[in-house]
Design a protein around this motif. Structure first.
Motif, PDB file in Angstrom:
ATOM      1  N   ASN A 132       0.821  -1.222   0.000  1.00  0.00           N
ATOM      2  CA  ASN A 132       0.000   0.000   0.000  1.00  0.00           C
ATOM      3  C   ASN A 132       0.851   1.266   0.000  1.00  0.00           C
ATOM      4  N   GLU A 135      -0.381   4.707  -0.904  1.00  0.00           N
ATOM      5  CA  GLU A 135      -1.333   5.358  -0.010  1.00  0.00           C
ATOM      6  C   GLU A 135      -0.648   6.061   1.158  1.00  0.00           C
ATOM      7  N   ARG A 150      -3.973   8.981   5.775  1.00  0.00           N
ATOM      8  CA  ARG A 150      -4.365   7.596   6.019  1.00  0.00           C
ATOM      9  C   ARG A 150      -3.450   6.915   7.033  1.00  0.00           C
TER      10      ARG A 150
END
Length: 242
Positions: A132, A135, A150
């Motif tokens: 990820n 992100e 995030r």
């Protein structure tokens, strides 16, 4: 190994996203330092286990190494070291053009200003092992790097910030390059091929900078053949910002 990693990574530096050519401005990066030792010479299990949690392949393989004194092979440390495929990624050599403001002389790039060699053995988060990773970071219009909202854990925020610092990914030259790509991409007036063509075309280079709205003080710095060539190596950011 370099050719294999180049193909696997699409030709991009594992840290700064510079596009590389095999044998030019490249460096093999050991994710887990192959000198994971304490001051007394014992293996540093804490560091080894830190990196093992990021790559499941680290846990599966026992390697061999060459004992230089006897020239015999023996079973070595139970973690990837200097020749372990699972522990290698392709980095740039950290060469960034400098001193463009001095007279009209062309100054060569200085080595190890970012990425692999700049890092040394500093502990980092091996970003390329994180599924990820896209992100976790945000590239901003001024060329700086931000930690995504995030990322909620203060510990992880600190780890990521320390990784950016260890790799010098906020180096002044890198920030300027990313900033220029932001302006070019957001203007929608020129594409990557046209930017590359401007390496040998002063007039086109000036038009791109002016038409894209690049601030004058920034454009003045990058409007140099060598600096522009370096800019073109980072065309990945054109796609990012579009």
């Amino acid at each position: 190994m370099e050719q294999l990693l180049h193909q696997e990574q699409g030709g991009y530096c594992c840290y700064c996203m510079r596009h590389l050519n095999v044998g030019s401005h490249t460096s093999l990066e050991h994710v887990m330092p192959h000198h994971c030792k304490k001051k007394n010479g014992d293996e540093d299990d804490k560091t080894i286990n830190y990196y093992k949690r990021f790559n499941k392949n680290f846990k599966k393989v026992t390697y061999i190494r060459l004992n230089g004194s006897t020239r015999r092979w023996r079973v070595g440390p139970r973690y990837p070291h200097f020749c372990a495929y699972e522990n290698l990624v392709l980095s740039c050599d950290g060469s960034l053009f400098t001193d463009e403001d001095k007279a009209k002389n062309i100054y060569p790039s200085k080595l190890h200003l970012c990425c692999n060699e700049c890092r040394g053995n500093k502990q980092i988060v091996p970003l390329f092992f994180l599924p990820n990773v896209k992100e976790l970071f945000v590239y901003k219009d001024d060329g700086s790097i931000g930690i995504s909202k995030r990322v909620k854990s203060p510990l992880r925020q600190t780890e990521l910030s320390n990784t950016i610092d260890a790799l010098a990914l906020e180096h002044d030259r890198l920030k300027i390059i990313r900033q220029v790509w932001w302006y070019i991409a957001r203007s929608h007036l020129y594409g990557i091929d046209e930017v590359k063509s401007a390496i040998d075309d002063d007039s086109l280079r000036r038009n791109i900078l002016a038409d894209s709205g690049v601030p004058f003080n920034v454009g003045k710095r990058v409007n140099h053949t060598i600096y522009w060539s370096l800019l073109c190596d980072y065309y990945w950011f054109y796609r990012y910002f579009t």
